[in-house]
Scaffold this motif. Structure first.
Motif, short mmCIF file in Angstrom:
data_model
loop_
_atom_site.label_atom_id
_atom_site.label_comp_id
_atom_site.label_asym_id
_atom_site.label_seq_id
_atom_site.Cartn_x
_atom_site.Cartn_y
_atom_site.Cartn_z
N TYR A 1 0.90 -0.98 0.44
CA TYR A 1 0.30 0.20 -0.01
C TYR A 1 0.93 1.83 0.10
O TYR A 1 1.83 1.93 0.44
N VAL A 2 0.20 2.99 -0.62
CA VAL A 2 0.74 3.12 -0.61
C VAL A 2 -0.12 4.67 0.83
O VAL A 2 -1.02 4.53 0.47
N GLY A 3 1.09 4.55 1.99
CA GLY A 3 0.92 5.59 2.51
C GLY A 3 0.57 6.87 1.99
O GLY A 3 0.80 7.48 1.14
N THR A 4 -0.39 7.52 3.35
CA THR A 4 -0.80 8.96 3.19
C THR A 4 0.35 9.96 2.68
O THR A 4 0.16 10.80 2.55
N ASP B 1 5.14 7.31 1.21
CA ASP B 1 5.70 6.03 0.92
C ASP B 1 4.90 4.63 0.57
O ASP B 1 3.85 4.87 0.90
N LEU B 2 6.21 3.48 -0.06
CA LEU B 2 5.41 2.04 -0.13
C LEU B 2 5.81 1.11 0.83
O LEU B 2 6.48 0.58 1.30
N TYR B 3 4.91 0.24 1.34
CA TYR B 3 4.88 -0.41 2.79
C TYR B 3 4.43 -1.45 1.91
O TYR B 3 3.65 -1.43 1.02
N ARG C 1 8.74 -0.41 4.66
CA ARG C 1 8.95 0.42 4.17
C ARG C 1 9.43 -0.50 2.81
O ARG C 1 10.65 -1.27 3.43
N LEU C 2 9.38 -0.80 1.97
CA LEU C 2 9.20 -1.05 0.67
C LEU C 2 10.42 -1.18 0.22
O LEU C 2 11.39 -1.74 -0.81
#
Length: 182
Positions: free
Chosen positions: A47-50, A53-55, A73-74
């Motif tokens: 998922y893309v955080g608000t 960042d990509l998690y 975090r990816l």
């Protein structure tokens, strides 16, 4: 799914046609989500955080919808959209649009691995045409031959695609499917 409060939730079947009810899935807030199944059957959520960042998080065991790994975090790239699929060799691969309009890819080092290769540029960057920005939609699928194929629509442009040169391969290069804008 992402709730109206930007929290990440899931709901799973407990018996045929019987559902668990809404369960908060992760600590961070999200604005876009994708899911893929590891070779061992565990679901992995990206998922893309608000914060852009990509998690990712994963089930700790197949079919265990109550226990998940800690959020990680990816990549170092910020993202707008993410899509995920499983390569023919069992490794999960994500493709995402960075906030800089470049398209990136990242894959597990092996099937079911918590370790990732690291981001690579799919298109854009120095010397390569960047896709139109901002991205409206991204999807990733698997061809009959096992190669991943990426489709995306950017603002005020036509549908584009990119495909792996073969199963588990590198990316062939982006193309436009038709001239009609979406």
């Amino acid at each position: 799914y992402v709730g109206t409060d930007n929290n990440l939730y899931h709901n799973y079947e407990t018996v045929p046609a019987g559902w668990s009810g809404e369960i908060h899935l992760a600590g961070a807030q999200a604005k876009q989500v994708a899911v893929a199944s590891n070779a061992d059957g565990r679901l992995e959520v990206f998922y893309v955080g608000t914060n852009n960042d990509l998690y990712h998080i994963a089930q700790t065991a197949a079919n265990d919808s109550l226990h998940w790994t800690a959020e990680q975090r990816l990549s170092s790239a910020s993202a707008n959209q993410v899509a995920a699929a499983r390569n023919q060799d069992g490794r999960l691969q994500v493709v995402y649009f960075g906030t800089n309009s470049d398209i990136y890819s990242n894959a597990q080092i092996g099937p079911n691995s918590p370790t990732w290769v690291g981001q690579t540029l799919v298109s854009g960057g120095i010397g390569a045409p960047a896709p139109p920005s901002p991205t409206q939609q991204i999807a990733l699928g698997v061809n009959q031959n096992g190669a991943l194929q990426l489709f995306y629509v950017a603002a005020s442009t036509a549908l584009h695609y990119n495909v792996q040169t073969g199963p588990n391969g590198t990316w062939a290069g982006e193309s436009r499917i038709e001239t009609q804008d979406y």
